[in-house]
Design a protein around this motif. Structure first.
Motif, PDB file in Angstrom:
ATOM      1  N   PHE A 106      54.369   9.955 -68.425  1.00 26.10           N
ATOM      2  CA  PHE A 106      53.603  10.267 -69.224  1.00 26.10           C
ATOM      3  C   PHE A 106      54.868   9.693 -70.654  1.00 26.10           C
ATOM      4  O   PHE A 106      54.060   9.690 -72.013  1.00 26.10           O
ATOM      5  CB  PHE A 106      52.620  11.737 -69.213  1.00 26.10           C
ATOM      6  N   GLY A 107      55.686  11.036 -71.097  1.00 30.46           N
ATOM      7  CA  GLY A 107      56.824  10.622 -72.149  1.00 30.46           C
ATOM      8  C   GLY A 107      56.689   9.342 -72.011  1.00 30.46           C
ATOM      9  O   GLY A 107      56.537   8.527 -72.649  1.00 30.46           O
ATOM     10  N   ARG A 108      57.098   7.895 -71.183  1.00 30.79           N
ATOM     11  CA  ARG A 108      57.638   6.716 -71.386  1.00 30.79           C
ATOM     12  C   ARG A 108      56.183   6.213 -72.049  1.00 30.79           C
ATOM     13  O   ARG A 108      56.036   5.193 -72.941  1.00 30.79           O
ATOM     14  CB  ARG A 108      57.627   6.385 -70.731  1.00 30.79           C
ATOM     15  N   MET A 109      55.188   6.293 -71.174  1.00 28.45           N
ATOM     16  CA  MET A 109      53.639   5.232 -71.956  1.00 28.45           C
ATOM     17  C   MET A 109      53.182   6.501 -73.589  1.00 28.45           C
ATOM     18  O   MET A 109      53.016   5.696 -74.552  1.00 28.45           O
ATOM     19  CB  MET A 109      52.460   6.414 -71.213  1.00 28.45           C
ATOM     20  N   MET A 110      53.777   7.563 -73.871  1.00 31.97           N
ATOM     21  CA  MET A 110      53.640   8.381 -75.385  1.00 31.97           C
ATOM     22  C   MET A 110      55.116   7.346 -76.557  1.00 31.97           C
ATOM     23  O   MET A 110      54.550   6.789 -77.557  1.00 31.97           O
ATOM     24  CB  MET A 110      54.928   9.354 -75.834  1.00 31.97           C
ATOM     25  N   VAL A 111      55.818   7.117 -75.990  1.00 27.69           N
ATOM     26  CA  VAL A 111      56.883   6.035 -76.932  1.00 27.69           C
ATOM     27  C   VAL A 111      56.257   4.423 -76.862  1.00 27.69           C
ATOM     28  O   VAL A 111      56.265   3.956 -77.861  1.00 27.69           O
ATOM     29  CB  VAL A 111      58.349   5.964 -76.271  1.00 27.69           C
ATOM     30  N   GLU A 112      55.799   4.124 -75.857  1.00 27.83           N
ATOM     31  CA  GLU A 112      54.914   2.772 -75.985  1.00 27.83           C
ATOM     32  C   GLU A 112      54.066   2.296 -76.514  1.00 27.83           C
ATOM     33  O   GLU A 112      53.946   2.222 -77.120  1.00 27.83           O
ATOM     34  CB  GLU A 112      55.099   2.257 -74.569  1.00 27.83           C
ATOM     35  N   ARG A 113      53.029   4.076 -76.315  1.00 25.21           N
ATOM     36  CA  ARG A 113      52.002   3.553 -77.458  1.00 25.21           C
ATOM     37  C   ARG A 113      52.607   3.658 -79.189  1.00 25.21           C
ATOM     38  O   ARG A 113      52.651   2.833 -79.910  1.00 25.21           O
ATOM     39  CB  ARG A 113      51.395   4.794 -77.658  1.00 25.21           C
ATOM     40  N   ALA A 114      53.576   4.565 -79.576  1.00 22.20           N
ATOM     41  CA  ALA A 114      53.718   4.125 -80.708  1.00 22.20           C
ATOM     42  C   ALA A 114      54.568   2.948 -81.336  1.00 22.20           C
ATOM     43  O   ALA A 114      54.796   2.280 -82.027  1.00 22.20           O
ATOM     44  CB  ALA A 114      55.346   5.593 -80.849  1.00 22.20           C
ATOM     45  N   ARG A 115      55.301   2.244 -79.833  1.00 17.70           N
ATOM     46  CA  ARG A 115      56.170   0.764 -80.461  1.00 17.70           C
ATOM     47  C   ARG A 115      54.858   0.238 -80.606  1.00 17.70           C
ATOM     48  O   ARG A 115      54.637  -1.241 -81.350  1.00 17.70           O
ATOM     49  CB  ARG A 115      56.839   0.641 -79.141  1.00 17.70           C
ATOM     50  N   ALA A 116      53.891   0.362 -79.965  1.00 17.07           N
ATOM     51  CA  ALA A 116      52.736  -0.435 -79.693  1.00 17.07           C
ATOM     52  C   ALA A 116      52.049  -0.514 -81.421  1.00 17.07           C
ATOM     53  O   ALA A 116      51.547  -1.474 -81.999  1.00 17.07           O
ATOM     54  CB  ALA A 116      51.493  -0.780 -78.539  1.00 17.07           C
ATOM     55  N   GLY A 118      53.474  -0.051 -84.020  1.00 18.23           N
ATOM     56  CA  GLY A 118      54.286  -0.959 -85.063  1.00 18.23           C
ATOM     57  C   GLY A 118      55.881   0.118 -85.235  1.00 18.23           C
ATOM     58  O   GLY A 118      56.285   0.206 -86.420  1.00 18.23           O
ATOM     59  N   ALA A 119      55.792   1.505 -84.691  1.00 13.91           N
ATOM     60  CA  ALA A 119      56.878   2.234 -85.189  1.00 13.91           C
ATOM     61  C   ALA A 119      58.181   1.987 -85.300  1.00 13.91           C
ATOM     62  O   ALA A 119      58.042   1.318 -84.050  1.00 13.91           O
ATOM     63  CB  ALA A 119      56.652   3.988 -84.423  1.00 13.91           C
ATOM     64  N   THR A 120      58.890   2.068 -86.306  1.00 13.97           N
ATOM     65  CA  THR A 120      60.303   1.966 -85.948  1.00 13.97           C
ATOM     66  C   THR A 120      61.030   2.335 -86.237  1.00 13.97           C
ATOM     67  O   THR A 120      60.849   3.496 -86.787  1.00 13.97           O
ATOM     68  CB  THR A 120      60.542   0.147 -86.369  1.00 13.97           C
ATOM     69  N   GLN A 126      61.477   9.516 -83.736  1.00 16.78           N
ATOM     70  CA  GLN A 126      60.709  10.561 -83.686  1.00 16.78           C
ATOM     71  C   GLN A 126      59.904  10.687 -82.387  1.00 16.78           C
ATOM     72  O   GLN A 126      59.229  11.641 -81.448  1.00 16.78           O
ATOM     73  CB  GLN A 126      59.648  10.650 -84.891  1.00 16.78           C
ATOM     74  N   ALA A 127      59.052   9.658 -82.090  1.00  8.34           N
ATOM     75  CA  ALA A 127      57.993   9.849 -80.726  1.00  8.34           C
ATOM     76  C   ALA A 127      58.844  10.003 -79.959  1.00  8.34           C
ATOM     77  O   ALA A 127      58.691  10.296 -78.408  1.00  8.34           O
ATOM     78  CB  ALA A 127      57.501   8.045 -80.683  1.00  8.34           C
ATOM     79  N   VAL A 128      60.518   9.476 -79.582  1.00  4.24           N
ATOM     80  CA  VAL A 128      60.779   9.442 -78.437  1.00  4.24           C
ATOM     81  C   VAL A 128      61.798  10.871 -78.188  1.00  4.24           C
ATOM     82  O   VAL A 128      61.432  11.414 -77.309  1.00  4.24           O
ATOM     83  CB  VAL A 128      62.656   8.585 -78.623  1.00  4.24           C
TER      84      VAL A 128
END
Length: 177
Positions: A106-116, A118-120, A126-128
């Protein structure tokens, strides 16, 4: 009232828990986000229809066809409580059977959602960090168990509220002689 809320609570819990267990095993603990949540809450509503049936049965058999709002609401909450405990047990069983680290998944999914999204840079960092905090907290059963219970119990409160409001009227689905 004990036999009523235990019987209907166990029935609701078995239905909700079985649905949770089946979906979790079918999708390896991570159903598709597009419809996984809708499927889960639909199964909870179907399972918690036992609240309505339990209140009506108690009204018709023990109450002579009449029940007041607060006793009906309390009975609905008791049924929802038992169903919630079964739901939590089913989730713990599913996590044991899946044998995957759900918190990390679920943690990886949270980071992937942030990347998708447009988070950089700092937003991604912060998402990580939030994902890491979630993983640490979710591994603690004192956090995970109430969090799982909080998925189903508010639905049970809502179903109990509506059922008590409807069934306090003895003309709604009157008892048959």
């Amino acid at each position: 009232m004990w036999p009523t809320f235990l019987k209907y609570g166990v029935a609701a819990g078995l239905v909700a828990g079985s649905a949770l267990l089946a979906v979790s095993l079918a999708y390896g603990g991570q159903p598709p986000p597009s419809y996984g949540m809708a499927l889960g809450y639909a199964a909870m509503l179907v399972a918690l229809s036992a609240v309505f049936v339990g209140i009506k049965r108690h009204r018709d058999c023990a109450g002579g066809g009449v029940i007041r709002f607060w006793p009906a609401f309390g009975l609905g909450l008791a049924i929802s409580l038992v169903a919630g405990l079964f739901y939590v047990a089913a989730w713990e069983l599913a996590m044991a059977l899946i044998d995957k680290d759900f918190a990390a998944l679920f943690g990886r999914m949270m980071v992937e959602r942030a990347r998708a999204g447009g988070a950089t840079g700092e937003a991604l960092a912060q998402a990580v960090e939030q994902a890491g905090r979630f993983e640490r907290m979710y591994r603690n059963p004192l956090y995970r168990l109430p969090m799982t219970f909080a998925e189903i119990f508010p639905v049970g409160v809502l179903v109990s509220l509506v059922s008590a409001a409807v069934l306090r009227n003895p003309r709604v689905l009157p008892a048959r002689g």
